[in-house]
Design a protein around this motif. Sequence first.
Motif, PDB file in Angstrom:
ATOM      1  N   UNK A  54       0.834  -1.197   0.000  1.00  0.00           N
ATOM      2  CA  UNK A  54       0.000   0.000   0.000  1.00  0.00           C
ATOM      3  C   UNK A  54       0.876   1.257   0.000  1.00  0.00           C
ATOM      4  N   UNK A  55       0.567   2.184  -0.897  1.00  0.00           N
ATOM      5  CA  UNK A  55       1.310   3.441  -0.982  1.00  0.00           C
ATOM      6  C   UNK A  55       2.632   3.328  -1.699  1.00  0.00           C
ATOM      7  N   UNK A  56       2.852   2.238  -2.432  1.00  0.00           N
ATOM      8  CA  UNK A  56       4.132   2.030  -3.113  1.00  0.00           C
ATOM      9  C   UNK A  56       3.941   1.799  -4.608  1.00  0.00           C
ATOM     10  N   UNK A  57       5.009   2.063  -5.335  1.00  0.00           N
ATOM     11  CA  UNK A  57       5.059   1.742  -6.754  1.00  0.00           C
ATOM     12  C   UNK A  57       5.548   0.305  -6.863  1.00  0.00           C
ATOM     13  N   UNK A  58       4.862  -0.504  -7.655  1.00  0.00           N
ATOM     14  CA  UNK A  58       5.170  -1.927  -7.747  1.00  0.00           C
ATOM     15  C   UNK A  58       5.505  -2.275  -9.193  1.00  0.00           C
TER      16      UNK A  58
END
Length: 70
Positions: free
Chosen positions: A20-24
Amino acid sequence: MENLCYTLFMKSVFANSKYFGKHVLIAKGQILAVKSAKKASELFDQLVKKGTIPTVTFVPKSQSLILVWK
């Protein structure tokens, strides 16, 4: 089969709170997560130089509202 694997990876990414809240970035069966767009861009460039085109997405925090405008 490849499409099924992609779908399973995407479901696991959006269901896991550690993303959550990250670039993947998803590449070669691996899920790579970074906190900033700059780091995501650098990682993308590294993977492309190695001949891999990753799938890139941003996973919003659980209380985020996403608006789509056409």
